[in-house]
Motif scaffolding. Structure first.
Motif, short mmCIF file in Angstrom:
data_model
loop_
_atom_site.label_atom_id
_atom_site.label_comp_id
_atom_site.label_asym_id
_atom_site.label_seq_id
_atom_site.Cartn_x
_atom_site.Cartn_y
_atom_site.Cartn_z
N SER A 150 71.31 40.25 -16.52
CA SER A 150 71.47 41.65 -16.87
C SER A 150 72.41 42.29 -15.87
CB SER A 150 70.10 42.35 -16.83
OG SER A 150 70.24 43.74 -17.04
N THR A 154 67.16 46.99 -14.59
CA THR A 154 66.14 47.40 -15.57
C THR A 154 66.67 47.12 -16.98
OG1 THR A 154 67.01 49.66 -15.42
CG2 THR A 154 65.04 49.15 -14.12
N LYS A 156 66.99 46.54 -20.90
CA LYS A 156 66.34 47.20 -22.03
C LYS A 156 65.30 46.29 -22.67
CE LYS A 156 70.42 49.90 -23.16
NZ LYS A 156 71.49 50.09 -24.15
N ASP A 157 64.30 46.89 -23.30
CA ASP A 157 63.24 46.13 -23.97
C ASP A 157 63.81 45.22 -25.06
OD1 ASP A 157 61.24 47.15 -22.37
OD2 ASP A 157 60.71 48.75 -23.78
N GLU A 158 64.84 45.67 -25.77
CA GLU A 158 65.40 44.83 -26.84
C GLU A 158 66.06 43.57 -26.27
OE1 GLU A 158 68.15 48.55 -26.73
OE2 GLU A 158 66.01 48.21 -26.74
N LYS A 160 64.94 42.02 -23.52
CA LYS A 160 63.79 41.18 -23.19
C LYS A 160 63.26 40.49 -24.44
CE LYS A 160 62.15 43.72 -19.14
NZ LYS A 160 61.00 44.45 -18.58
N GLN A 161 63.22 41.23 -25.55
CA GLN A 161 62.76 40.64 -26.80
C GLN A 161 63.72 39.55 -27.29
OE1 GLN A 161 59.79 41.02 -28.42
NE2 GLN A 161 60.60 39.27 -29.54
N LYS A 162 65.01 39.80 -27.15
CA LYS A 162 66.02 38.80 -27.53
C LYS A 162 65.82 37.52 -26.71
CE LYS A 162 70.33 40.09 -28.23
NZ LYS A 162 70.88 39.63 -29.51
N SER A 164 62.98 36.52 -25.21
CA SER A 164 61.72 35.90 -25.64
C SER A 164 61.90 35.12 -26.93
CB SER A 164 60.62 36.95 -25.81
OG SER A 164 60.29 37.53 -24.58
N PHE A 179 59.51 37.59 -16.74
CA PHE A 179 60.48 38.63 -16.46
C PHE A 179 60.29 38.99 -15.00
CE2 PHE A 179 60.07 38.97 -21.05
CZ PHE A 179 61.41 38.87 -21.39
#
Length: 191
Positions: A150, A154, A156-158, A160-162, A164, A179
Motif C-alpha cells: 500500500s 492505512t 482502504k477496506d476494499e 483489504k478485501q481484494k 483476502s 493485516f
C-alpha cells in the motif's frame, strides 16, 4: 494381480490429489502491461499470507514494513525493506531480477539460498499492489506468499478485501493471512 490393483489405486489417488490441488489454487496472473517505472518508490507492507510454518508462528508479533523500490541498472528492482525485529529496526535488501514477461521476477533468498519467483499480480501504482511469490526452501518444503503493498499506512477496506479474495483463491486459509498493524518506530514517513 494385487500389485496391479495397488498401482492403479495409487495412480487414482495421485490424480485425485492433483485435481484437489488445482482446485485449491487459482493460476497466478501478472499485471497486464506492467510499467516498472510507475511501481518504483515507497510502499508499506500492509498484508501477508503464507503457507510457511515460520510465518504462522511469528505473524502475531509482525508489524507493517516500509519498502523502497528502486530500479537496477540491468533491469529489475532493489527492494530495501525496514522492519521491526526484537524492538530494533532492521533493514534488508532483496534484488529482483527480470524473469520472463514484465511483472515477473526471480530472486535468491539470502537466508535459504533458494531461488524464488515473484509476480506483480495487480497494481494501480497509486494505492496498492498485490504480489505473489513461490519457491522451495528444501526437499518437500514448498513456500508460497502473497503480499499487499500500500502507498498508505492505512489501506482502504476494499483493498483489504481484494487481498483476502486473492489469498483465498490461492488456497490460503484464514489463519494464514494477516493485516499488519502500524509500527511508527521503523516507518520513516507518516500518513
Amino acid at each position: 494381480m494385487a500389485a496391479r490393483r495397488t498401482l492403479c489405486l495409487g495412480l487414482v489417488l495421485l490424480a485425485a490429489v492433483g485435481v484437489l490441488q488445482s482446485q485449491a489454487q487459482a493460476p497466478v496472473p501478472v499485471q497486464p502491461d506492467f510499467q516498472q517505472d510507475k511501481f518504483l518508490g515507497r510502499w508499506f507492507t500492509a498484508g501477508l499470507a503464507s503457507n510457511s510454518s515460520w510465518f504462522r508462528e511469528k505473524k502475531a508479533v509482525m508489524s507493517m514494513c516500509l519498502s523502497d523500490v528502486a530500479p537496477m541498472a540491468e533491469g529489475g528492482f532493489n527492494i530495501t525493506t525496514t522492519f521491526l525485529r526484537k524492538n530494533q529496526c532492521e533493514t534488508r535488501s532483496l534484488l529482483l531480477q527480470p524473469a520472463g514477461s514484465p511483472g515477473s521476477y526471480s530472486y535468491i533468498s539470502p537466508h535459504w539460498g533458494s531461488t524464488y519467483s515473484t509476480w506483480v499480480v495487480e497494481t494501480d501504482y497509486q494505492e496498492f499492489a498485490l504480489l505473489y511469490s513461490e519457491g522451495t526452501k528444501g526437499p518437500g518444503q514448498d513456500f508460497r506468499m502473497a503480499t499487499l503493498y500500500s502507498r498508505s499506512q492505512t489501506p482502504k477496506d476494499e483493498l483489504k478485501q481484494k487481498f483476502s479474495t486473492f489469498c483465498q483463491a490461492q488456497g490460503f486459509p484464514e489463519d494464514a493471512m494477516v493485516f499488519l498493524p502500524r509500527n511508527d518506530k521503523c516507518l520513516k514517513e507518516q500518513d
